[in-house]
Motif scaffolding. Structure first.
Motif, short mmCIF file in Angstrom:
data_model
loop_
_atom_site.label_atom_id
_atom_site.label_comp_id
_atom_site.label_asym_id
_atom_site.label_seq_id
_atom_site.Cartn_x
_atom_site.Cartn_y
_atom_site.Cartn_z
N ASN A 162 6.36 12.14 54.72
CA ASN A 162 6.11 10.95 55.53
C ASN A 162 7.21 10.50 56.42
N GLY A 163 8.62 10.98 56.31
CA GLY A 163 9.25 10.71 56.99
C GLY A 163 9.38 10.64 58.24
N ASP A 164 8.67 12.64 58.26
CA ASP A 164 8.31 13.19 59.46
C ASP A 164 7.61 12.99 60.19
N ASN A 165 6.41 13.30 59.15
CA ASN A 165 4.72 12.45 59.70
C ASN A 165 4.93 11.23 60.79
N TYR A 166 5.25 10.19 59.56
CA TYR A 166 5.90 9.17 61.22
C TYR A 166 6.41 9.04 62.37
N THR A 167 7.22 9.82 62.11
CA THR A 167 8.33 9.70 63.21
C THR A 167 7.52 10.05 64.54
N LEU A 168 6.89 11.46 63.85
CA LEU A 168 5.81 11.91 64.85
C LEU A 168 4.58 11.72 65.22
N PHE A 169 4.16 10.74 64.33
CA PHE A 169 3.03 10.28 64.18
C PHE A 169 3.66 8.54 65.56
N SER A 170 4.92 7.98 65.54
CA SER A 170 5.23 6.89 66.29
C SER A 170 5.42 7.68 67.76
N ILE A 171 5.24 8.99 68.01
CA ILE A 171 6.11 9.18 69.42
C ILE A 171 4.25 9.06 69.96
N ALA A 172 3.35 9.95 69.44
CA ALA A 172 1.98 10.07 69.51
C ALA A 172 1.66 8.50 69.83
N ALA A 173 1.70 8.02 68.80
CA ALA A 173 1.31 6.05 68.95
C ALA A 173 2.34 5.63 70.40
N VAL A 174 2.59 5.35 70.55
CA VAL A 174 3.70 5.24 71.81
C VAL A 174 2.91 5.99 73.46
N VAL A 175 2.60 7.03 73.22
CA VAL A 175 2.42 7.52 74.32
C VAL A 175 0.56 7.31 74.33
N ASN A 217 -4.12 -2.52 56.70
CA ASN A 217 -2.85 -2.03 55.66
C ASN A 217 -2.54 -1.28 55.72
N LYS A 218 -3.33 0.19 56.15
CA LYS A 218 -2.63 1.11 56.90
C LYS A 218 -2.65 1.34 58.38
N GLY A 219 -3.23 0.98 59.13
CA GLY A 219 -3.05 0.84 60.36
C GLY A 219 -1.07 0.05 60.96
N VAL A 220 -0.96 -1.24 60.12
CA VAL A 220 0.00 -2.27 60.03
C VAL A 220 1.34 -1.18 60.32
N ILE A 221 1.31 -0.28 59.16
CA ILE A 221 3.10 0.55 59.09
C ILE A 221 3.07 1.71 59.96
N LEU A 222 2.11 2.27 60.99
CA LEU A 222 2.49 2.76 61.66
C LEU A 222 2.22 1.85 62.61
N ALA A 223 2.09 0.83 62.66
CA ALA A 223 2.30 -0.38 64.27
C ALA A 223 3.23 -0.18 64.28
N LEU A 224 4.36 -0.73 63.08
CA LEU A 224 5.42 -1.24 63.68
C LEU A 224 6.60 -0.20 64.06
N ILE A 225 5.81 1.63 63.44
CA ILE A 225 7.26 2.65 63.35
C ILE A 225 6.73 2.58 64.87
N ALA A 226 5.94 2.50 65.29
CA ALA A 226 5.45 2.61 66.75
C ALA A 226 6.00 1.68 67.97
N MET A 227 6.06 0.91 67.37
CA MET A 227 7.23 -0.08 67.70
C MET A 227 8.60 -0.44 67.82
N ALA A 228 9.10 0.21 66.56
CA ALA A 228 10.02 0.93 66.84
C ALA A 228 11.19 1.46 67.78
N GLN A 229 10.01 2.73 67.60
CA GLN A 229 9.50 3.72 68.27
C GLN A 229 9.81 3.48 70.05
N ALA A 230 8.80 2.63 70.89
CA ALA A 230 8.89 1.92 71.83
C ALA A 230 9.87 1.41 72.31
N MET A 231 10.87 0.75 71.69
CA MET A 231 12.02 0.16 71.82
C MET A 231 12.76 1.42 72.86
#
Length: 328
Positions: free
Chosen positions: A245-258, A46-60
């Motif tokens: 939360n907004g700032d953290n998830y933005t930064l984490f999405s970049i890390a996840a993408v890389v 449940n926690k991972g899916v939230i970041l995974a969806l945002i990472a997909m958004a960033q990857a696009m």
């Protein structure tokens, strides 16, 4: 044999992210007091899916050699909006879900239009629009809360377990990949997005739909961020205009993408790799919890991982002799 080698080389980043996630998750469940149980996997999923969806958004967006610094604010905005609309009769809840997704899609479309028509850099555009989106979220939810008749049954269905074993959130994530990413990646627009990220001018001279590819990347990124915001509403039963939360998830999405093997220079990688990168990055936080690391040190450790991820993503530049080698 050569085809297998080509596939492995092409998906090296995704495979490495998958192996990293599996290794870290194995350490996590091995050291967890409850061990490897359905409840432990459900909570982590449940926690991972939230970041995974945002990472997909960033990857696009990153695939087109751009970056979306508003993705976390779209996520927060849709969470706040969902906390208002996900209540009442089933038809009202359905309309609420559609409204939340449409809002995310519209936010991404606005980003794309400004970048394309206004010819502004994505990083500048999304910083500005992100501030606007957060302002709207703060207006909607100046204080954390939810609608009195919140759709708890629907939320439980998405955050519970299928057949008492499989986390429903993982099934939801797999469905999003199949419905959104797979058709996009195999479409003309998807191939054009890769071409734009590899070489914008060459894609344009080849007659590819450059503008439509950029617009689709931003719009779909907004839609995926809205799905994440919707899922956060299901997970917490509430909405909160949290700047942190907004700032953290933005930064984490970049890390996840890389971490998932998507090049920050565009044209290389996949949203599936970003998903595994997100799950691996989330597993880092779970490990910090299991090993009882002092909360004061956790942001430092995650920051070091973020810096390392970006460094690894740029390391390829040190191995090339000229820019043409980047596309070979």
């Amino acid at each position: 044999m050569r085809e297998w080698r080509f596939l492995i080389a092409e998906n090296r980043g995704t495979l490495m992210a998958l192996l990293l996630f599996l290794a870290m998750f194995a350490v996590y469940v091995t050291n967890h007091p409850a061990g490897f149980t359905a409840n432990v996997v459900q909570t982590a999923a449940n926690k991972g899916v939230i970041l995974a969806l945002i990472a997909m958004a960033q990857a696009m967006v990153v695939l087109t050699a751009g970056i979306d610094l508003s993705v976390g604010m779209i996520f927060i905005l849709c969470n706040c909006l969902g906390s208002h609309l996900l209540g009442g009769q089933p038809w009202q809840i359905a309309l609420g879900v559609v409204a939340v997704l449409a809002t995310g899609l519209a936010c991404g479309a606005v980003n794309g239009l400004i970048v394309i028509v206004g010819r502004l850099q994505p990083i500048v555009t999304t910083i500005a629009t992100g501030a606007v989106f957060f302002g709207i979220a703060l207006w909607l939810r100046p204080y954390p809360g939810t609608t009195p008749d919140f759709a708890a049954d629907l939320a439980d269905a998405f955050t519970g377990k299928l057949f008492g074993v499989v986390p429903a959130s993982l099934a939801f994530l797999a469905a999003v990949v199949l419905v959104v990413w797979v058709p996009f990646s195999r479409s003309t627009i998807g191939r054009a997005a890769y071409a734009v990220g590899s070489n914008d001018m060459a894609a344009y001279m080849s007659g590819m739909p450059v503008r439509r590819a950029r617009f689709a990347a931003f719009a779909l990124g907004g839609l995926l961020a809205a799905l994440a915001g919707l899922f956060l509403t299901f997970f917490t039963y509430s909405g909160e205009a949290s700047l942190a939360n907004g700032d953290n998830y933005t930064l984490f999405s970049i890390a996840a993408v890389v971490l998932g093997g998507v090049s920050l220079y565009g044209g290389r990688g996949s949203a599936i790799g970003a998903v595994f990168g997100a799950l691996a990055f989330r597993a880092i936080g779970d490990l910090l919890f299991v090993f009882d690391l002092d909360p004061l040190w956790q942001p430092l450790f995650q920051g070091l991982v973020l810096a390392l991820a970006v460094t690894v993503g740029a390391a390829r530049l040190f191995r090339i002799r000229n820019r043409l080698d980047m596309f070979s």
